[in-house]
Design an enzyme around this catalytic site. Structure first.
Site, PDB file in Angstrom:
ATOM      1  N   HIS A  87       9.077   6.972   7.951  1.00 35.59           N
ATOM      2  CA  HIS A  87       9.679   7.052   6.614  1.00 35.59           C
ATOM      3  C   HIS A  87      11.165   7.348   6.796  1.00 35.59           C
ATOM      4  CE1 HIS A  87       6.173   6.665   3.895  1.00 35.59           C
ATOM      5  NE2 HIS A  87       5.541   6.865   5.031  1.00 35.59           N
ATOM      6  N   HIS A 119       5.574   4.434  12.587  1.00 33.00           N
ATOM      7  CA  HIS A 119       5.516   4.346  11.112  1.00 33.00           C
ATOM      8  C   HIS A 119       6.477   5.411  10.594  1.00 33.00           C
ATOM      9  CE1 HIS A 119       3.109   3.954   7.222  1.00 33.00           C
ATOM     10  NE2 HIS A 119       3.644   5.146   7.048  1.00 33.00           N
ATOM     11  N   ARG A 136       0.835  -1.209   0.000  1.00 25.39           N
ATOM     12  CA  ARG A 136       0.000   0.000   0.000  1.00 25.39           C
ATOM     13  C   ARG A 136       0.874   1.266   0.000  1.00 25.39           C
ATOM     14  NH1 ARG A 136      -0.347   4.656   2.741  1.00 25.39           N
ATOM     15  NH2 ARG A 136       0.089   3.522   4.661  1.00 25.39           N
ATOM     16  N   CYS A 187       4.357   9.243   0.266  1.00 21.99           N
ATOM     17  CA  CYS A 187       2.960   9.652   0.187  1.00 21.99           C
ATOM     18  C   CYS A 187       2.861  10.645  -0.957  1.00 21.99           C
ATOM     19  CB  CYS A 187       2.516  10.287   1.506  1.00 21.99           C
ATOM     20  SG  CYS A 187       0.880  11.036   1.392  1.00 21.99           S
TER      21      CYS A 187
HETATM   22  P1  HMG Z   1     -13.064  14.448  -2.172  1.00 22.79           P
HETATM   23  O1  HMG Z   1     -12.819  14.811  -3.593  1.00 22.79           O
HETATM   24  O2  HMG Z   1     -13.111  15.558  -1.167  1.00 22.79           O
HETATM   25  O3  HMG Z   1     -14.369  13.535  -2.004  1.00 22.79           O
HETATM   26  O4  HMG Z   1     -11.931  13.409  -1.774  1.00 22.79           O
HETATM   27  P2  HMG Z   1     -15.887  13.892  -2.101  1.00 22.79           P
HETATM   28  O5  HMG Z   1     -16.544  13.221  -0.942  1.00 22.79           O
HETATM   29  O6  HMG Z   1     -16.095  15.362  -2.324  1.00 22.79           O
HETATM   30  O7  HMG Z   1     -16.320  13.110  -3.434  1.00 22.79           O
HETATM   31  C1  HMG Z   1     -15.835  13.499  -4.725  1.00 22.79           C
HETATM   32  C2  HMG Z   1     -15.925  12.291  -5.649  1.00 22.79           C
HETATM   33  O8  HMG Z   1     -15.034  11.273  -5.172  1.00 22.79           O
HETATM   34  C3  HMG Z   1     -17.316  11.658  -5.686  1.00 22.79           C
HETATM   35  O9  HMG Z   1     -17.498  11.101  -6.976  1.00 22.79           O
HETATM   36  C4  HMG Z   1     -17.193  10.539  -4.696  1.00 22.79           C
HETATM   37  O10 HMG Z   1     -18.111   9.479  -4.925  1.00 22.79           O
HETATM   38  C5  HMG Z   1     -15.763  10.064  -4.929  1.00 22.79           C
HETATM   39  P3  HMG Z   1     -18.387  11.843  -8.097  1.00 22.79           P
HETATM   40  O11 HMG Z   1     -19.750  11.989  -7.463  1.00 22.79           O
HETATM   41  O12 HMG Z   1     -17.712  13.167  -8.319  1.00 22.79           O
HETATM   42  O13 HMG Z   1     -18.318  10.908  -9.251  1.00 22.79           O
HETATM   43  N1  HMG Z   1     -15.194   9.399  -3.752  1.00 22.79           N
HETATM   44  C6  HMG Z   1     -14.605   8.190  -3.800  1.00 22.79           C
HETATM   45  N2  HMG Z   1     -14.365   7.348  -4.822  1.00 22.79           N
HETATM   46  C7  HMG Z   1     -13.744   6.195  -4.517  1.00 22.79           C
HETATM   47  N3  HMG Z   1     -13.357   5.846  -3.267  1.00 22.79           N
HETATM   48  C8  HMG Z   1     -13.588   6.666  -2.220  1.00 22.79           C
HETATM   49  C9  HMG Z   1     -14.241   7.898  -2.486  1.00 22.79           C
HETATM   50  N4  HMG Z   1     -14.613   8.922  -1.693  1.00 22.79           N
HETATM   51  C10 HMG Z   1     -15.189   9.830  -2.488  1.00 22.79           C
HETATM   52  N5  HMG Z   1     -13.195   6.303  -1.004  1.00 22.79           N
HETATM   53  C11 HMG Z   1     -11.002  11.658  -0.432  1.00 22.79           C
HETATM   54  C12 HMG Z   1     -11.813  12.929  -0.440  1.00 22.79           C
HETATM   55  C13 HMG Z   1     -10.693  11.325   1.008  1.00 22.79           C
HETATM   56  C14 HMG Z   1     -11.796  10.521  -1.069  1.00 22.79           C
HETATM   57  C15 HMG Z   1      -9.697  11.886  -1.251  1.00 22.79           C
HETATM   58  O14 HMG Z   1      -9.082  13.016  -0.745  1.00 22.79           O
HETATM   59  C16 HMG Z   1      -8.754  10.725  -1.195  1.00 22.79           C
HETATM   60  O15 HMG Z   1      -9.017   9.653  -1.744  1.00 22.79           O
HETATM   61  N6  HMG Z   1      -7.573  10.912  -0.514  1.00 22.79           N
HETATM   62  C17 HMG Z   1      -6.648   9.820  -0.318  1.00 22.79           C
HETATM   63  C18 HMG Z   1      -5.249  10.338  -0.435  1.00 22.79           C
HETATM   64  C19 HMG Z   1      -4.291   9.197  -0.159  1.00 22.79           C
HETATM   65  O16 HMG Z   1      -4.600   8.035  -0.448  1.00 22.79           O
HETATM   66  N7  HMG Z   1      -3.094   9.504   0.390  1.00 22.79           N
HETATM   67  C20 HMG Z   1      -2.123   8.505   0.678  1.00 22.79           C
HETATM   68  C21 HMG Z   1      -2.480   7.622   1.825  1.00 22.79           C
HETATM   69  S1  HMG Z   1      -2.151   8.372   3.405  1.00 22.79           S
HETATM   70  C22 HMG Z   1      -0.469   8.096   3.676  1.00 22.79           C
HETATM   71  O17 HMG Z   1       0.217   7.629   2.805  1.00 22.79           O
HETATM   72  C23 HMG Z   1       0.104   8.390   5.036  1.00 22.79           C
HETATM   73  C24 HMG Z   1       0.329   7.126   5.883  1.00 22.79           C
HETATM   74  O18 HMG Z   1       1.196   6.221   5.214  1.00 22.79           O
HETATM   75  C25 HMG Z   1       0.943   7.515   7.235  1.00 22.79           C
HETATM   76  C26 HMG Z   1       2.165   8.428   7.104  1.00 22.79           C
HETATM   77  O19 HMG Z   1       3.145   8.057   6.461  1.00 22.79           O
HETATM   78  O20 HMG Z   1       2.081   9.521   7.679  1.00 22.79           O
HETATM   79  C27 HMG Z   1      -0.987   6.396   6.147  1.00 22.79           C
HETATM   80 MG    MG Z   2       3.334   6.330   5.198  1.00 23.93          MG
END
Ligand code: HMG
Ligand code: MG
Length: 307
Positions: free
Chosen positions: A213, A211, A15, A244
């Site tokens: 990096h 966690h 992931r 990320c």
């Molecule tokens: P948004 O654009 O604000 O969402 O995104 P929304 O609720 O306004 O919806 C907009 C559109 O997105 C809609 O579709 C929703 O249905 C769709 P439309 O009606 O326009 O066709 N939507 C989705 N589609 C699929 N799956 C979903 C989903 N939710 C809404 N779950 C959202 C908000 C949170 C979804 C977006 O910002 C997002 O996906 N962010 C994820 C970013 C990410 O993955 N970052 C990396 C992971 S975190 C990380 O790496 C850190 C970690 O490792 C710890 C560390 O190292 O610190 C964990």
């Molecule tokens: Mg991370």
């Protein structure tokens, strides 16, 4: 000073690692990677992420990957396969694909929260409360992350008290473990220990995970510093993959091979077989056409060739 006798590793490469690759890795390769990792003795492998495909296209095959991993004959009993779910939409899709455990992810920095999940910290906690309710109704376990526990790529240094506040809320909401993310790898043993001490004052240390990096090469030192405070769960990434997409410049998580090498040297049990871990790292590195970022892996593989 007494270090723990046993440590749990949460493998996050499939992931955290593959979400950050420029090239889209085929689902079949992701599945094979998780299958190989399942055979190493690891007990938790974060498999994919049910986030928006517009935000992170690399994870858009989440359902296919999770379904295949859960149905695989190479799946091992007792191994958990958590997946990231940012909201109810992601949670529902994860459950539909068979998820037994999910992870939610908040931040200790407002700007990072906004950039990463497009909402403020307090709004994110409301969304996560809904995920926790839904998970509790289905008896699913929920893990949590706090990002930017030492520093934020947009705001700079982060106050340990701010980290502890978010960690406490996630724990009080029912998350069984809170993983403390040094997203940009800026921590050093002193700043990491200050942050853990603030968190451990409000969440039992057994419920906290590290966690880290490895952007500045400090992750192994930070794990040692965390062990000194009694932390027993660490996230790591095969071959040091990762980063990320919303923390530009941050490199991978600490490499799983490096962590296992450290812990073996300290006589701390992990249950992980180094040879199998090396083979999994070689497999994904070959696919990505690069050497593993893990120094231990490179040295051990070179030594094997000489023998
Ligand atoms: P948004 O654009 O604000 O969402 O995104 P929304 O609720 O306004 O919806 C907009 C559109 O997105 C809609 O579709 C929703 O249905 C769709 P439309 O009606 O326009 O066709 N939507 C989705 N589609 C699929 N799956 C979903 C989903 N939710 C809404 N779950 C959202 C908000 C949170 C979804 C977006 O910002 C997002 O996906 N962010 C994820 C970013 C990410 O993955 N970052 C990396 C992971 S975190 C990380 O790496 C850190 C970690 O490792 C710890 C560390 O190292 O610190 C964990
Ligand atoms: Mg991370």
């Amino acid at each position: 000073m007494r270090l723990p006798k046993r440590v749990k590793l949460v493998e996050v490469g499939p992931r955290d690692g593959l979400q950050n690759e420029k090239q889209i890795v085929p689902a079949a390769v992701k599945i094979e990677l998780v299958e190989r990792l399942s055979e190493t003795g690891l007990s938790a492998i974060e498999t994919t992420s049910f986030v928006s495909p517009h935000w992170v296209p690399q994870m858009s095959d989440h359902s296919e990957v999770l379904r295949a991993v859960l149905a695989s004959p190479r799946r091992r009993p007792g191994v958990s396969y958590p997946v990231l779910t940012p909201n109810l939409k992601g949670f529902d899709a994860a459950v539909e694909a068979g998820a037994q455990e999910v992870a939610i992810f908040a931040a200790a920095s407002e700007t990072f929260s906004q950039k990463n999940i497009n909402c403020r910290i307090d709004e994110s906690l409301k969304r996560f409360a809904a995920v926790l309710d839904a998970a509790s109704a289905l008896d699913l376990k929920v893990r949590a992350y706090v990002s930017c526990v030492v520093a934020c790529p947009y705001e700079g240094a982060v106050d340990p008290a701010a980290v502890a506040r978010v960690a406490r809320q996630l724990h009080d909401m029912g998350c069984y473990e809170v993983s403390l993310g040094d997203t940009i790898g800026a921590g050093t043993p002193a700043s990491v220990q200050r942050m853990i001490e603030a968190c451990a004052a409000v969440v039992p240390i057994e419920r906290l995970a590290g966690h880290y990096h490895d952007t500045y090469g400090m992750a192994i030192a930070n794990i040692y510093a965390s062990l000194e405070l009694g932390m027993t769960v660490f996230d790591s990434s095969i071959a040091g993959l990762g980063g990320c997409p919303y923390a530009i410049g941050a490199t991978g998580n600490v490499a799983s091979e490096d962590v296992v090498f450290l812990l073996q040297g300290l006589g701390i049990e992990t249950g992980v077989e180094m040879d199998k871990l090396l083979a999994a790292g070689e497999f994904i590195s070959r696919h990505l056409a690069r050497e593993p970022a893990s120094k231990a892996a490179r040295a051990l593989l070179a030594a094997k060739m000489i023998r």
